[in-house]
Design a protein around this motif. Sequence first.
Motif, PDB file in Angstrom:
ATOM      1  N   ARG A 103       0.848  -1.057   0.308  1.00 18.49           N
ATOM      2  CA  ARG A 103       0.228  -0.027   0.178  1.00 18.49           C
ATOM      3  C   ARG A 103       0.764   1.062   0.104  1.00 18.49           C
ATOM      4  N   ASP A 104       2.273   1.066  -0.010  1.00 18.99           N
ATOM      5  CA  ASP A 104       3.091   2.280  -0.009  1.00 18.99           C
ATOM      6  C   ASP A 104       2.621   3.438  -1.285  1.00 18.99           C
ATOM      7  N   PRO A 105       2.659   4.494  -0.756  1.00 21.41           N
ATOM      8  CA  PRO A 105       2.174   5.440  -2.102  1.00 21.41           C
ATOM      9  C   PRO A 105       3.170   5.767  -2.951  1.00 21.41           C
ATOM     10  N   GLN A 106       4.511   5.295  -2.908  1.00 23.27           N
ATOM     11  CA  GLN A 106       5.488   5.721  -3.580  1.00 23.27           C
ATOM     12  C   GLN A 106       5.843   4.397  -4.676  1.00 23.27           C
ATOM     13  N   ASP A 107       5.838   3.339  -3.856  1.00 17.45           N
ATOM     14  CA  ASP A 107       6.515   2.080  -4.693  1.00 17.45           C
ATOM     15  C   ASP A 107       5.752   0.924  -4.183  1.00 17.45           C
ATOM     16  N   ILE A 111     -12.689  -4.947  -1.794  1.00 16.81           N
ATOM     17  CA  ILE A 111     -12.133  -6.158  -1.158  1.00 16.81           C
ATOM     18  C   ILE A 111     -13.125  -7.186  -1.031  1.00 16.81           C
ATOM     19  N   VAL A 112     -14.479  -6.683  -0.772  1.00 16.11           N
ATOM     20  CA  VAL A 112     -15.370  -7.707  -0.001  1.00 16.11           C
ATOM     21  C   VAL A 112     -15.570  -8.981  -1.009  1.00 16.11           C
ATOM     22  N   PRO A 113     -15.711  -8.776  -2.324  1.00 13.76           N
ATOM     23  CA  PRO A 113     -15.865 -10.163  -3.200  1.00 13.76           C
ATOM     24  C   PRO A 113     -14.863 -10.856  -3.341  1.00 13.76           C
ATOM     25  N   HIS A 114     -13.488 -10.426  -2.870  1.00 13.67           N
ATOM     26  CA  HIS A 114     -12.380 -11.266  -2.880  1.00 13.67           C
ATOM     27  C   HIS A 114     -12.369 -12.017  -1.641  1.00 13.67           C
ATOM     28  N   THR A 115     -12.936 -11.543  -0.475  1.00  9.07           N
ATOM     29  CA  THR A 115     -13.197 -11.942   0.916  1.00  9.07           C
ATOM     30  C   THR A 115     -14.100 -13.439   0.775  1.00  9.07           C
ATOM     31  N   LEU A 116     -15.054 -12.879   0.330  1.00  2.00           N
ATOM     32  CA  LEU A 116     -16.056 -13.963   0.010  1.00  2.00           C
ATOM     33  C   LEU A 116     -15.663 -15.126  -0.942  1.00  2.00           C
ATOM     34  N   GLU A 117     -14.914 -15.074  -1.857  1.00  2.00           N
ATOM     35  CA  GLU A 117     -14.398 -15.900  -2.710  1.00  2.00           C
ATOM     36  C   GLU A 117     -13.385 -16.640  -1.893  1.00  2.00           C
ATOM     37  N   GLU A 118     -12.563 -16.132  -1.300  1.00  2.00           N
ATOM     38  CA  GLU A 118     -11.333 -16.768  -0.354  1.00  2.00           C
ATOM     39  C   GLU A 118     -12.129 -17.750   0.607  1.00  2.00           C
ATOM     40  N   SER A 119     -13.155 -17.247   1.252  1.00  5.17           N
ATOM     41  CA  SER A 119     -14.001 -18.095   2.263  1.00  5.17           C
ATOM     42  C   SER A 119     -14.367 -19.336   1.650  1.00  5.17           C
ATOM     43  N   TYR A 120     -15.039 -19.162   0.384  1.00  2.00           N
ATOM     44  CA  TYR A 120     -15.629 -20.306  -0.128  1.00  2.00           C
ATOM     45  C   TYR A 120     -14.568 -21.237  -0.742  1.00  2.00           C
ATOM     46  N   GLU A 121     -13.501 -20.828  -1.265  1.00  4.53           N
ATOM     47  CA  GLU A 121     -12.332 -21.595  -1.457  1.00  4.53           C
ATOM     48  C   GLU A 121     -11.841 -22.325  -0.356  1.00  4.53           C
ATOM     49  N   LEU A 122     -11.885 -21.719   1.089  1.00  4.75           N
ATOM     50  CA  LEU A 122     -11.456 -22.417   1.999  1.00  4.75           C
ATOM     51  C   LEU A 122     -12.541 -23.248   2.525  1.00  4.75           C
ATOM     52  N   ALA A 123     -13.777 -23.297   2.666  1.00  7.22           N
ATOM     53  CA  ALA A 123     -14.905 -24.211   2.710  1.00  7.22           C
ATOM     54  C   ALA A 123     -14.874 -25.377   1.718  1.00  7.22           C
ATOM     55  N   TYR A 162      -7.817  -5.516   5.448  1.00  9.18           N
ATOM     56  CA  TYR A 162      -8.859  -4.687   6.019  1.00  9.18           C
ATOM     57  C   TYR A 162      -8.116  -3.774   7.292  1.00  9.18           C
ATOM     58  N   SER A 163      -7.255  -4.437   7.968  1.00  7.52           N
ATOM     59  CA  SER A 163      -6.738  -3.877   8.908  1.00  7.52           C
ATOM     60  C   SER A 163      -5.751  -2.642   8.691  1.00  7.52           C
ATOM     61  N   GLN A 164      -4.943  -3.025   7.481  1.00  4.98           N
ATOM     62  CA  GLN A 164      -4.102  -1.878   7.033  1.00  4.98           C
ATOM     63  C   GLN A 164      -4.976  -0.677   6.563  1.00  4.98           C
ATOM     64  N   LEU A 165      -6.199  -0.857   6.074  1.00  7.45           N
ATOM     65  CA  LEU A 165      -7.104   0.151   5.440  1.00  7.45           C
ATOM     66  C   LEU A 165      -7.515   0.969   6.877  1.00  7.45           C
ATOM     67  N   THR A 171      -6.036   1.150   9.513  1.00 12.49           N
ATOM     68  CA  THR A 171      -4.818   2.094   9.952  1.00 12.49           C
ATOM     69  C   THR A 171      -4.706   3.280   9.506  1.00 12.49           C
ATOM     70  N   GLU A 172      -4.812   3.102   8.201  1.00 18.44           N
ATOM     71  CA  GLU A 172      -4.447   4.390   7.198  1.00 18.44           C
ATOM     72  C   GLU A 172      -5.806   5.549   7.493  1.00 18.44           C
ATOM     73  N   GLN A 173      -6.698   4.977   7.916  1.00 18.14           N
ATOM     74  CA  GLN A 173      -7.931   5.837   8.221  1.00 18.14           C
ATOM     75  C   GLN A 173      -8.108   6.255   9.388  1.00 18.14           C
ATOM     76  N   GLN A 174      -6.992   5.834  10.182  1.00 17.98           N
ATOM     77  CA  GLN A 174      -7.110   6.080  11.676  1.00 17.98           C
ATOM     78  C   GLN A 174      -8.395   5.786  12.502  1.00 17.98           C
ATOM     79  N   ALA A 175      -8.922   4.583  11.861  1.00 16.04           N
ATOM     80  CA  ALA A 175      -9.959   4.101  12.173  1.00 16.04           C
ATOM     81  C   ALA A 175      -9.916   2.821  13.522  1.00 16.04           C
TER      82      ALA A 175
END
Length: 271
Positions: A19-23, A36-48, A73-76, A78-82
């Motif tokens: 996620r680095d803005p420069q490189d 990212i949500v569609p990817h999360t759902l896809e990964e969950s189904y692949e695990l199942a 999600y946690s990185q996002l 952190t970036e949003q200071q949430a």
Amino acid sequence: MPEPMYSLQDLQYLMQRLRDPQDGCPWDKEQTFASIVPHTLEESYELADAIARNDMAHIKEELGDVLFQVIFYSQLGTEQQAFSLEDVIHQLTAKLIRRHPHVFPSGELHSRAGQPQQQTEQVKASWEAIKQQERQQKQQHSLLADVPLALPALNRAAKLQKRAAKVGFDWNDISKVIDKLHEELAELEQAQQGGDKAEIESELGDILFCCVNLARHLQVNPESALRSTNRKFERRFAYIEQQLHSRQQAIADSSLELLESLWLEAKQQLG
């Protein structure tokens, strides 16, 4: 000499670099919570799917993919200071300690109760009571308020019914569920004769909801049952394709009678 094992901290660093803005990675830098949500759902189904196949190598791999979703999600956050990953872990740990008073009697992580005295059903009842208290604290007064809309429909139907059943809104006899299913089938037939597409969809939904209810009373997970049937259908259909291929005959050119005959063969040979 074996390579050193990467750690959770290494994975967090990797995510920061992506996620680095420069490189960083252009794709990763563009992502948002929603994207990212569609990817999360896809990964969950692949695990199942890996778990259903008892494929340990792929279970390990897919668990990593699911973990990466949490890191992302946690990185996002952190970036949003949430929130940070540490916040996520802390809140999860605190919640699990709170919901397991029979294991952590003083509400502290390292407290012990010795051998738990509660039975499984008592633990489930206690868990639900604690969750209800949490819903009230969040001002979610409806018993169904926090059932996620994004759940697969079969799973969400089962969860809704289970919640309602805990306060007595449930059939006390499985025969009544079966009677209700027959009733819904008759209503679908009437709707089909009327030709109203919206009514047909509504009645079909009622049948599916009733089937989930029947599965719950039979103590069968409807999603697992349907996944199993899907796999069974695939095996039998593959048998039909193989038989027709050996005859150099296209499935589209085969009669329904032949296909049904091969289907019965598949049932007998494959179960």
